[in-house]
Write an enzyme that holds these catalytic residues in place. Structure first.
Site, PDB file in Angstrom:
ATOM      1  N   ASP A  23      -0.045   4.490  -0.067  1.00 42.29           N
ATOM      2  CA  ASP A  23      -0.694   5.734   0.369  1.00 42.29           C
ATOM      3  C   ASP A  23       0.252   6.664   1.127  1.00 42.29           C
ATOM      4  OD1 ASP A  23      -2.973   4.533  -0.576  1.00 42.29           O
ATOM      5  OD2 ASP A  23      -3.881   4.217   1.386  1.00 42.29           O
ATOM      6  N   HIS A  24       1.093   6.067   1.980  1.00 36.40           N
ATOM      7  CA  HIS A  24       1.887   6.925   2.863  1.00 36.40           C
ATOM      8  C   HIS A  24       3.007   7.651   2.136  1.00 36.40           C
ATOM      9  CE1 HIS A  24      -0.507   6.115   6.250  1.00 36.40           C
ATOM     10  NE2 HIS A  24      -0.393   4.817   6.062  1.00 36.40           N
ATOM     11  N   GLU A  36      -8.501   0.671  -3.045  1.00 38.36           N
ATOM     12  CA  GLU A  36      -9.379   0.705  -1.872  1.00 38.36           C
ATOM     13  C   GLU A  36     -10.278   1.920  -1.991  1.00 38.36           C
ATOM     14  OE1 GLU A  36      -6.911   0.931   1.555  1.00 38.36           O
ATOM     15  OE2 GLU A  36      -6.084  -1.046   1.271  1.00 38.36           O
ATOM     16  N   ASN A  44       0.851  -1.190   0.000  1.00 43.04           N
ATOM     17  CA  ASN A  44       0.000   0.000   0.000  1.00 43.04           C
ATOM     18  C   ASN A  44       0.893   1.249   0.000  1.00 43.04           C
ATOM     19  OD1 ASN A  44      -1.447   2.228   1.081  1.00 43.04           O
ATOM     20  ND2 ASN A  44      -3.104   0.839   1.601  1.00 43.04           N
ATOM     21  N   GLU A  67     -11.120  -9.288   2.553  1.00 39.16           N
ATOM     22  CA  GLU A  67      -9.883  -8.923   3.249  1.00 39.16           C
ATOM     23  C   GLU A  67     -10.218  -8.824   4.727  1.00 39.16           C
ATOM     24  OE1 GLU A  67      -7.423  -5.765   1.692  1.00 39.16           O
ATOM     25  OE2 GLU A  67      -6.668  -5.304   3.696  1.00 39.16           O
ATOM     26  N   HIS A  69      -5.443   3.797  -1.861  1.00 40.55           N
ATOM     27  CA  HIS A  69      -6.766   4.132  -1.322  1.00 40.55           C
ATOM     28  C   HIS A  69      -7.105   5.552  -1.742  1.00 40.55           C
ATOM     29  CE1 HIS A  69      -9.427   4.384   2.592  1.00 40.55           C
ATOM     30  NE2 HIS A  69     -10.093   4.698   1.493  1.00 40.55           N
ATOM     31  N   GLY A  88       1.001  -1.503   4.366  1.00 42.52           N
ATOM     32  CA  GLY A  88       1.436  -0.173   3.961  1.00 42.52           C
ATOM     33  C   GLY A  88       2.380   0.492   4.926  1.00 42.52           C
ATOM     34  N   HIS A  89       1.850   0.886   6.088  1.00 43.22           N
ATOM     35  CA  HIS A  89       2.599   1.781   6.965  1.00 43.22           C
ATOM     36  C   HIS A  89       3.960   1.220   7.369  1.00 43.22           C
ATOM     37  CE1 HIS A  89       3.561   4.003  10.677  1.00 43.22           C
ATOM     38  NE2 HIS A  89       3.055   4.999   9.981  1.00 43.22           N
ATOM     39  N   HIS A 100      -4.030  -4.618   7.542  1.00 37.16           N
ATOM     40  CA  HIS A 100      -4.136  -3.505   8.489  1.00 37.16           C
ATOM     41  C   HIS A 100      -3.319  -3.764   9.741  1.00 37.16           C
ATOM     42  CE1 HIS A 100      -5.527   0.157  10.304  1.00 37.16           C
ATOM     43  NE2 HIS A 100      -6.022   0.471   9.121  1.00 37.16           N
ATOM     44  N   GLY A 101      -2.347  -2.904   9.955  1.00 36.07           N
ATOM     45  CA  GLY A 101      -1.528  -2.981  11.157  1.00 36.07           C
ATOM     46  C   GLY A 101      -0.489  -4.090  11.127  1.00 36.07           C
ATOM     47  N   ARG A 146      -9.277   8.280  -1.073  1.00 31.91           N
ATOM     48  CA  ARG A 146     -10.251   8.722  -0.064  1.00 31.91           C
ATOM     49  C   ARG A 146     -11.044   9.901  -0.593  1.00 31.91           C
ATOM     50  NH1 ARG A 146      -8.789   6.656   5.312  1.00 31.91           N
ATOM     51  NH2 ARG A 146     -10.412   8.039   6.060  1.00 31.91           N
ATOM     52  N   THR A 165      -6.905   6.573  10.099  1.00 31.30           N
ATOM     53  CA  THR A 165      -6.795   5.520   9.093  1.00 31.30           C
ATOM     54  C   THR A 165      -8.102   4.725   9.144  1.00 31.30           C
ATOM     55  OG1 THR A 165      -5.499   3.609   8.351  1.00 31.30           O
ATOM     56  CG2 THR A 165      -5.628   3.957  10.728  1.00 31.30           C
ATOM     57  N   THR A 166      -8.248   3.730   8.257  1.00 31.36           N
ATOM     58  CA  THR A 166      -9.484   2.948   8.243  1.00 31.36           C
ATOM     59  C   THR A 166      -9.639   2.240   9.592  1.00 31.36           C
ATOM     60  OG1 THR A 166      -8.982   2.568   5.939  1.00 31.36           O
ATOM     61  CG2 THR A 166     -10.798   1.301   6.874  1.00 31.36           C
ATOM     62  N   ARG A 220      -6.746  12.987   0.831  1.00 34.09           N
ATOM     63  CA  ARG A 220      -5.680  13.433   1.734  1.00 34.09           C
ATOM     64  C   ARG A 220      -4.304  12.891   1.343  1.00 34.09           C
ATOM     65  NH1 ARG A 220      -7.085  10.118   7.257  1.00 34.09           N
ATOM     66  NH2 ARG A 220      -9.115  11.093   6.944  1.00 34.09           N
ATOM     67  N   HIS A 221      -4.292  11.763   0.612  1.00 36.97           N
ATOM     68  CA  HIS A 221      -2.976  11.264   0.158  1.00 36.97           C
ATOM     69  C   HIS A 221      -3.027  10.931  -1.345  1.00 36.97           C
ATOM     70  CE1 HIS A 221      -5.035   7.622   1.399  1.00 36.97           C
ATOM     71  NE2 HIS A 221      -4.705   7.736   2.678  1.00 36.97           N
TER      72      HIS A 221
HETATM   73  N1  PXP Z   1      -5.978  -2.937   3.977  1.00 39.08           N
HETATM   74  C1  PXP Z   1      -6.917  -1.965   4.057  1.00 39.08           C
HETATM   75  C2  PXP Z   1      -8.297  -2.285   3.607  1.00 39.08           C
HETATM   76  C3  PXP Z   1      -6.590  -0.675   4.511  1.00 39.08           C
HETATM   77  O1  PXP Z   1      -7.540   0.271   4.581  1.00 39.08           O
HETATM   78  C4  PXP Z   1      -5.243  -0.401   4.874  1.00 39.08           C
HETATM   79  C5  PXP Z   1      -4.859   0.975   5.302  1.00 39.08           C
HETATM   80  O2  PXP Z   1      -5.027   1.857   4.251  1.00 39.08           O
HETATM   81  C6  PXP Z   1      -4.303  -1.430   4.761  1.00 39.08           C
HETATM   82  C7  PXP Z   1      -4.700  -2.700   4.335  1.00 39.08           C
HETATM   83  C8  PXP Z   1      -2.870  -1.222   5.123  1.00 39.08           C
HETATM   84  O3  PXP Z   1      -2.771  -0.980   6.494  1.00 39.08           O
HETATM   85  P1  PXP Z   1      -1.382  -0.582   7.129  1.00 39.08           P
HETATM   86  O4  PXP Z   1      -0.996   0.747   6.556  1.00 39.08           O
HETATM   87  O5  PXP Z   1      -1.671  -0.514   8.597  1.00 39.08           O
HETATM   88  O6  PXP Z   1      -0.391  -1.641   6.765  1.00 39.08           O
END
Ligand code: PXP
Length: 240
Positions: free
Chosen positions: A9-10, A70, A7, A151, A43, A212-213, A190-191, A45, A100-101, A49-50
């Site tokens: 986005d960041h 996304e 991901n 997911e 993503h 992503g992060h 996520h996370g 949004r 974040t989501t 924002r990104h």
């Molecule tokens: N999957 C989904 C559906 C998300 O919304 C996100 C965050 O944008 C991620 C995965 C990635 O999450 P993370 O940045 O915490 O790795």
């Protein structure tokens, strides 16, 4: 072995901090591909924002691996997705005030809008994944709504420690089995980071992790290609 969706986005978050042209998330997508990413996730949004519309359009032109968009069930973004045609759209809940989501989509409460969104995306030839908490009723509803993949939201697992984390992993495992028994593809995200991704990657029939992060954070110090390669290696080891 699970595929890795990176991901980006960041990378766009840093660019938008100055509303300039750098760092370009499209460049990041190319570096992620060189590091072994199987999928590029972004993503779009509502508040932009990104990621901005241009990123989605250029990514469609340049990304050679699977492209996963996304998005929330919002008309304007559905129309853009139908025009640009990513390989997959992942439907997520979205609140403007969130960092974040936060949490999966409630497809029981929002069944009508999700059903309509899935139909519109399918009509454009796009496969649809739903971002859901590991809750049986939500998974059953996803099957009825004709989703291609789910997911699983791993946020609770990622936040938990010790015995609680073991319990969260067991919830993900049970949810994953239900998803596969209904013939839908199993994704998670996520996370997830370099410390906690392996047990999720090792769940039976895990098809795709979206991360992503933690990858972008590590990339600041080691470069994106290396950060992606290191995550791929962890997933590979988990799959053995
Ligand atoms: N999957 C989904 C559906 C998300 O919304 C996100 C965050 O944008 C991620 C995965 C990635 O999450 P993370 O940045 O915490 O790795």
């Amino acid at each position: 072995m699970a595929n890795l969706g990176v991901n980006i986005d960041h990378v766009a978050t840093v660019r938008q901090a100055r509303r300039t042209y750098e760092p370009d998330p499209i460049w990041a997508a190319a570096m992620a591909e060189l590091g072994g990413a199987d999928c590029i996730t972004l993503h779009l949004r509502e508040d932009r924002r990104h990621i901005i519309d241009r990123d989605v359009r250029v990514a469609r032109e340049t990304v050679q691996v699977k492209l996963n968009l996304e998005m929330a069930c919002v008309d304007e973004i559905i129309q853009l997705a139908r025009e640009v045609r990513p390989d997959q759209c992942t439907l997520v809940p979205e609140r403007r005030e969130e960092v974040t989501t936060e949490g999966g989509l409630d497809i029981i409460t929002h069944a009508d809008s999700v059903r309509e969104t899935i139909a519109q995306l399918h009509d454009a030839g796009i496969s649809v994944s739903l971002f859901l908490d590991p809750i049986e009723a939500q998974i059953e509803a996803a099957k009825r709504l004709n989703a291609d993949a789910i997911e699983l939201h791993t946020g609770q697992y990622a936040l938990a420690t010790g015995a609680d984390q073991t319990k969260e992993l067991a919830r993900l495992r049970r949810a994953g089995e239900l998803i596969r028994s209904h013939g839908m593809d199993l994704h998670a995200g996520h996370g997830l980071n370099y410390q906690n991704a392996c047990p999720v990657a090792a769940l039976p029939e895990m098809g795709e992790l979206n991360i992503g992060h933690s990858i972008v954070a590590r990339a600041i110090f080691v470069g994106l290609q290396t950060a992606v390669r290191e995550m791929k290696e962890l997933i590979r080891q988990a799959g053995q």
